[in-house]
Motif scaffolding. Structure first.
Motif, short mmCIF file in Angstrom:
data_model
loop_
_atom_site.label_atom_id
_atom_site.label_comp_id
_atom_site.label_asym_id
_atom_site.label_seq_id
_atom_site.Cartn_x
_atom_site.Cartn_y
_atom_site.Cartn_z
N TYR A 1 -4.61 -7.37 4.50
CA TYR A 1 -3.89 -6.27 5.83
C TYR A 1 -3.22 -5.68 6.12
CZ TYR A 1 -8.73 -8.13 8.26
OH TYR A 1 -10.11 -9.17 7.69
N LEU A 2 -2.77 -4.41 5.89
CA LEU A 2 -1.46 -3.87 6.51
C LEU A 2 -2.12 -3.35 8.09
CD1 LEU A 2 -1.49 -1.84 2.57
CD2 LEU A 2 -0.11 -4.38 3.76
N TYR A 3 -0.58 -3.65 8.61
CA TYR A 3 -1.05 -2.25 10.19
C TYR A 3 0.34 -1.50 9.80
CZ TYR A 3 -0.60 -1.65 14.93
OH TYR A 3 -0.98 -0.88 16.53
N ALA A 4 -0.21 -0.54 10.38
CA ALA A 4 1.59 0.87 10.56
C ALA A 4 1.40 1.08 11.28
CB ALA A 4 0.41 2.27 9.44
N GLN A 5 2.15 1.38 11.93
CA GLN A 5 3.51 1.80 13.13
C GLN A 5 4.72 2.17 13.19
OE1 GLN A 5 4.78 -1.00 15.86
NE2 GLN A 5 3.41 -0.89 17.30
N ASN B 1 -0.86 3.03 14.56
CA ASN B 1 -1.38 2.02 14.99
C ASN B 1 -2.67 1.60 14.45
OD1 ASN B 1 0.97 1.92 16.91
ND2 ASN B 1 -0.04 3.52 17.82
N SER B 2 -2.93 1.77 13.36
CA SER B 2 -3.23 1.84 12.32
C SER B 2 -4.01 0.66 11.56
CB SER B 2 -3.90 3.04 11.29
OG SER B 2 -3.18 3.13 10.31
N LEU B 3 -4.75 -0.27 11.67
CA LEU B 3 -4.98 -1.29 10.89
C LEU B 3 -5.74 -1.15 9.60
CD1 LEU B 3 -4.85 -4.62 10.74
CD2 LEU B 3 -7.07 -5.25 11.90
N TRP B 4 -5.96 -1.73 8.29
CA TRP B 4 -6.48 -0.89 6.46
C TRP B 4 -6.82 -2.72 6.02
CZ3 TRP B 4 -7.59 3.90 6.13
CH2 TRP B 4 -6.89 4.33 7.11
N LYS B 5 -8.51 -2.84 5.62
CA LYS B 5 -7.98 -4.28 5.31
C LYS B 5 -8.46 -4.07 3.10
CE LYS B 5 -12.25 -7.15 5.36
NZ LYS B 5 -13.67 -7.68 5.94
N TYR C 1 -7.70 0.29 0.41
CA TYR C 1 -7.77 -0.60 1.93
C TYR C 1 -8.63 0.80 2.39
CZ TYR C 1 -3.65 -3.55 0.59
OH TYR C 1 -2.60 -4.60 0.30
N ILE C 2 -8.88 -0.33 3.47
CA ILE C 2 -10.15 0.35 4.11
C ILE C 2 -9.86 0.60 5.69
CG2 ILE C 2 -13.05 0.52 5.13
CD1 ILE C 2 -12.30 1.60 1.98
N GLU D 1 -10.03 5.67 3.84
CA GLU D 1 -9.30 5.17 2.35
C GLU D 1 -7.34 4.80 2.30
OE1 GLU D 1 -10.68 4.09 -2.04
OE2 GLU D 1 -9.94 6.08 -1.57
N LEU D 2 -7.41 3.94 1.65
CA LEU D 2 -5.72 3.85 2.68
C LEU D 2 -5.54 3.24 0.53
CD1 LEU D 2 -2.60 3.51 2.94
CD2 LEU D 2 -3.21 1.28 2.95
N ARG D 3 -4.32 4.60 -0.25
CA ARG D 3 -4.20 4.33 -1.75
C ARG D 3 -2.93 3.72 -1.38
NH1 ARG D 3 -7.05 9.11 -3.74
NH2 ARG D 3 -7.85 9.26 -1.98
N ILE D 4 -2.18 3.02 -2.32
CA ILE D 4 -1.22 2.78 -2.55
C ILE D 4 -0.90 2.49 -3.83
CG2 ILE D 4 1.13 1.04 -2.12
CD1 ILE D 4 0.01 0.60 0.57
N GLY D 5 -0.49 3.36 -4.63
CA GLY D 5 -0.20 3.51 -5.85
C GLY D 5 -1.16 4.79 -6.39
N SER D 6 -1.92 4.72 -7.10
CA SER D 6 -2.44 6.47 -8.16
C SER D 6 -3.50 6.01 -9.04
CB SER D 6 -1.30 7.36 -8.49
OG SER D 6 -0.54 6.57 -9.87
#
Length: 149
Positions: A67-71, A54-58, A133-134, A121-126
């Motif tokens: 924005y991404l939201y994880a649930q 339930n976190s929001l990332w920008k 995203y923060i 910090e959220l990272r998608i990829g490498s």
């Protein structure tokens, strides 16, 4: 006779201790071997557990914010209106075993990329090409997203 009884008792005690030591040192067939991370989803490592659920990332840059939201292992792409109300929340992908499977668009196939969280910090990829995203700590925005889902 008493001496033989004491020796037998000590021998039995040594035998029991040896058996316990042997049993506890053997690997059990249902061990948690190969499971990485401190997860609660049955061995399917996901960085979106605990406080990251339930976190929001920008993501800023490229001329616009996204924005991404994880649930619960599902990632939603969130679009806000100018008044910060939620415009839409389409499903972006799912996370399992430290990888995100990004939902295919009309002509594309699903993409699988590594996903990780390091602090805020959220990272998608490498590498250098990873999307970064923060974490957004805005309870009002998070509530609006939860209500829209």
């Amino acid at each position: 006779m008493k001496q033989i009884k004491k020796v037998s008792l000590i021998g039995a005690l040594v035998l029991i201790i040896s058996a316990v030591a042997l049993l506890t040192s053997c690997q059990q067939p249902n061990s948690n071997q190969g499971n990485t991370g401190n997860n609660t989803d049955g061995g399917n490592f996901s960085p979106f557990t605990g406080s990251n659920d339930n976190s929001l990332w920008k993501r800023s840059g490229h001329g616009q914010e996204s924005y991404l939201y994880a649930q619960k292992g599902i990632i939603y792409k969130v679009k806000f209106k100018s008044n910060n109300d939620v415009d839409e929340t389409p499903k972006y992908g799912t996370v399992k075993n430290g990888k995100i499977t990004i939902k295919p668009t009309d002509n594309d196939e699903a993409r699988i990329r590594p996903v990780s969280i390091d602090g805020d910090e959220l990272r998608i990829g490498s590498g250098e090409g990873a999307e970064r995203y923060i974490r957004v700590e805005d309870p009002a925005k998070e509530k609006k997203v939860k209500d829209a889902l």
